[in-house]
Design an enzyme around this catalytic site. Structure first.
Site, PDB file in Angstrom:
ATOM      1  CD  GLU A  46      -3.271   7.744   5.067  1.00 39.16           C
ATOM      2  OE1 GLU A  46      -4.272   7.399   5.711  1.00 39.16           O
ATOM      3  OE2 GLU A  46      -2.153   7.235   5.216  1.00 39.16           O
ATOM      4  CD  GLU A  55      -2.628   1.244   2.641  1.00 38.83           C
ATOM      5  OE1 GLU A  55      -3.047   0.135   3.054  1.00 38.83           O
ATOM      6  OE2 GLU A  55      -2.923   2.321   3.180  1.00 38.83           O
TER       7      GLU A  55
END
Lengths: 480, 287
Positions: free
Chosen positions: B166, B161
């Site tokens: 974010e 990932e």
């Protein structure tokens, strides 16, 4: 008036010239706008561009202590000096609170390039400073901004007071304002048990942070209110605030002057509103008052319905010598009552309106509220009655209870939080007003009896409970 | 993003300062030794230029609260129910709008959207970037990220990932980029944050991207390269336990706004809804 005409003519000539030339510029190159210094610094190691006596205290006659303000060359966040403020205790003979403003030395500053007032502060203890802000010049205070209860730490901490709309501040003289009273470690009531403390302020300036964001202006506290009003009366837009999200993710809310807002009435035949937030009712019908701040629609509104004028309350007949008046245009009032005490859990909306100069106070959605004058209690020892005129517009089966409160020698409202009854040295007398006829004034003469018969030398509040929407006028104590 | 992420605190600070000083004295700067390929061959571009149209040749919607996928709360105790309604995902005025709303919906208290390109666009290596303006407020958790293809039956974190960007909504000047893989997933992921000066993520658009090649992932925001992650970093951070899984499979793109969950915590009374993430474009380049 003549001067204005001349300017108008001059502008007309300039505009015509532009039109003839057909250029796309709105203004000639010759036009120069007056501009003011755009220095953001207020105090670094010394006051910057302020008057020699840069601190102007609030009125000592109102209790402001002028002795506790100075600079401190032994304490500084940066450099070698800071502002030192010694907050007095309540029994200080020089005054029981400290506060005032910093006024620009010249004609004012252009602060439109900044987005916040910032400073570093620390306290001798973890007290709160009651109010800090800017925009107060002791004249119009047109763009006044204040943030309440700044919590101090005993180490330096940076504080950010956002500017609600920098574009308004092109010539501002009021660069800083503060007010502080003693720290209360016992209770939350100002009753003389507070203690003094010291706090320091350094690196006080306006800054362009670039992180003051997400404006959320409010009027009427963000509520959408409705009110029955009368032609000829005026209502003040209340509950003004602006909230920003700051760099650290916290929300910061300031109170502010109405001139920051652009108010609008949806129906100019019914109500008009000026830049001071004064709504004037001019015709029958319905109008909704809304506002924008820097192009952002404010939360909150007031829908006004009016079906004509309010008949004035009956003219009181008592001679002035027999009267101690709380709220009446027929007498000299002995107190300045607070109609919006903000009791926790209260749903009441109260506003003072004027009908051709005759003031009255309008209540809506009352569960409980009070008319407070506890800061200046009335000695009604020689009085026998309280008079009040009540107007209701619509028929209702509910009644209004009046609780006339003597707040005792401690001159503080002491109420049992569980049952609402007076406690400690407080007593009251309760009276229920019934038989109200819609569309007309009803006068009540309430005896100062019950517990008040023997204790009425410190009357400090009239608590109002329940009832339909109603209007009060001519509240006074008297003897026959 | 897939499971709990806690950004690494610099608890090893003191020890690391010694390391860094030594490294500075004895070796070149990372900038001089890093491998940087030039990715200038545009292979995917969505500018969201057609109002009301989300290109299903590129994008899939993930629907629900994760239960159907076997990870209720999407593995992080997130609070939103993802939908494909225009209320939650729409193209307007040249932007993709992903909107988190507060509303009761299929047992959840919030709705939002999550778009991904699985089996529609997947790529090994390249430059992945998007120009985005983020939402704000406690509980907001927007992300632009990549997951490895799992068609060979591998499961997370083996598939890898790459969280390109974010943010948590109560930190409006800070974003972070992270990788998860075997030995360094969830709370143990390898991450670095970047703090903007004099601007915010919710008032301005910023370009968030990675340049990803064999044995490196470079993270950037606008024109600032703020991190490079290599197999050596993984080895160092995991005491040799972690495995570099970013050389062996194609990855697909995900754009979403989560609400609540382990990382940001739930919204509070001050959180304003609705909140919208605006995506101006998504672009992917190859070498």
């Amino acid at each position: 008036m003549k001067k204005v005409n001349n300017i108008y003519k001059a502008l007309t000539v300039i505009c015509s010239a532009s039109l003839i030339l057909g250029c796309e510029r709105g203004l000639s190159e010759e036009v120069e706008f007056a501009s003011f210094p755009n220095n953001g610094d207020i105090f670094t190691d010394a006051p910057v561009g302020l008057t020699d006596e840069f601190f102007i205290s609030f009125d000592p006659a109102a209790g402001a202590n002028t002795e506790g303000f100075g600079t401190d060359d032994n304490v500084a966040f940066e450099g070698r000096s800071s502002i030192r403020i010694d907050v007095p205790s309540p029994n200080d003979p020089n005054g029981n609170f400290i506060g005032g403003i910093f006024l620009d030395r010249g004609d004012g500053r252009d602060l439109s390039g900044f987005d916040a007032l910032t400073f570093w502060a620390k306290g001798s203890t973890t007290a709160a400073v009651g109010l800090v802000g800017f925009g107060n010049d002791f004249e119009e205070n047109k763009f006044s901004v204040g943030q309440s209860n700044i919590q101090l730490s005993t180490d330096w901490r940076k504080y950010t007071i956002p500017i609600p709309d920098p574009s308004k501040l092109i010539q501002e003289r009021g660069l800083f304002a503060f007010s502080a009273g003693g720290l209360d470690v016992v209770d939350t009531v100002p009753n003389g048990n507070e203690i003094g403390f010291t706090f320091w302020i350094d690196e006080l300036r306006f800054e362009k942070l670039g992180t003051v964001a997400q404006p959320r202006p409010r009027i009427f506290g963000g509520a959408n209110l409705t009110e029955q009003a009368f032609t000829g009366s005026t209502i003040l837009v209340s509950g003004l605030s602006q909230t920003f999200n700051l760099e650290d993710g916290s929300n910061s809310t300031v109170g502010l002057a109405p001139s920051y807002f652009d108010f609008e009435s949806s129906n100019l035949d019914v109500a008009i509103v000026n830049e001071l937030g004064e709504i004037t009712i001019i015709g029958e019908g319905t109008a909704t008052i809304t506002a924008q701040l820097a192009g952002v629609l404010a939360e909150g509104s007031l829908e006004i319905s009016t079906s004509g004028g309010l008949d004035p309350a009956p003219t009181p007949m008592q001679p002035q010598a027999n009267v101690l008046s709380v709220f009446s245009d027929a007498y000299t009032n002995v107190v300045t009552p607070n109609f919006t005490p903000g009791f926790g859990g209260s749903t009441t909306e109260a506003s003072v309106s004027s009908n051709g100069g005759d003031e009255f106070v309008t209540y809506a959605n009352n569960n409980f509220t009070g008319i407070l004058f506890d800061d200046n209690p009335i000695d009604a020892s020689a009085m026998q009655f309280m008079h009040v005129d009540i107007y209701v517009q619509e028929a209702s089966t509910s009644s209004i209870e009046f609780q006339i409160r003597d707040i005792g020698a401690n001159q503080t409202i002491n109420t049992n939080v569980n049952n609402g009854f007076p406690e400690l040295d407080d007593v009251d007398f309760r009276f229920t007003a019934t038989g109200l006829t819609p569309g007309q004034w009803t006068s009540f003469e309430i005896p100062l009896s019950g517990d008040l018969a023997t204790q009425k030398n410190n009357l400090g509040a009239i608590i109002l409970v329940g009832g339909p929407d109603f209007i009060l006028d001519n509240i006074y104590f008297y003897s026959n | 993003m897939k499971t709990m992420t806690i950004r690494k605190k610099h608890t090893l600070g003191v020890m690391l300062i010694g390391f860094v000083t030594l490294a500075t004295l004895t070796s070149c700067n990372t900038d001089e030794t890093q491998t940087v390929a030039t990715f200038d061959n545009l292979v995917l571009e969505d500018n969201f230029d057609v109002d009301g149209f989300i290109d299903t040749e590129i994008w899939n919607f993930d629907i629900g609260d994760g239960t159907a996928q076997g990870i209720p709360g999407w593995g992080n105790n997130e609070l939103q129910y993802y939908t494909d309604r225009p209320d939650n995902a729409a193209v307007e005025n040249g932007f993709l709008l992903i909107t988190a709303k507060q509303e009761a919906f299929n047992g959840a208290q919030y709705t939002s959207a999550r778009l991904q390109t699985k089996n529609k666009f997947q790529q090994l290596y390249g430059r992945f970037e998007a120009r985005i303006r983020l939402p704000y407020g406690q509980g907001m958790w927007p992300a632009f990220w990549l997951l490895g293809d799992d068609s060979d039956g591998s499961v997370w974190p083996q598939i890898g990932e790459i969280d390109i960007m974010e943010n948590v909504g109560d930190e409006p000047t800070q974003i972070f980029g992270t990788v998860h893989g075997p030995g360094y997933s969830g709370a143990e992921s390898v991450s670095k944050s970047y703090t903007l000066e004099n601007t915010r993520v919710d008032t301005e658009f910023h370009v968030y991207g990675i340049e990803w090649g064999p044995n490196y992932i470079n993270y950037y925001i606008d024109d600032v390269l703020y991190n490079q992650i290599t197999p050596e970093d993984i080895e160092e951070e995991t005491n040799g336990e972690g495995e570099w899984v970013f050389n062996d499979r194609p990855f697909y793109i995900i754009l979403n706004v989560a609400v609540g969950g382990n990382l940001p915590g739930p919204p509070n009374a001050e959180t304003e809804f609705p909140q919208t993430m605006l995506v101006d474009y998504v672009r992917v380049y190859q070498q």
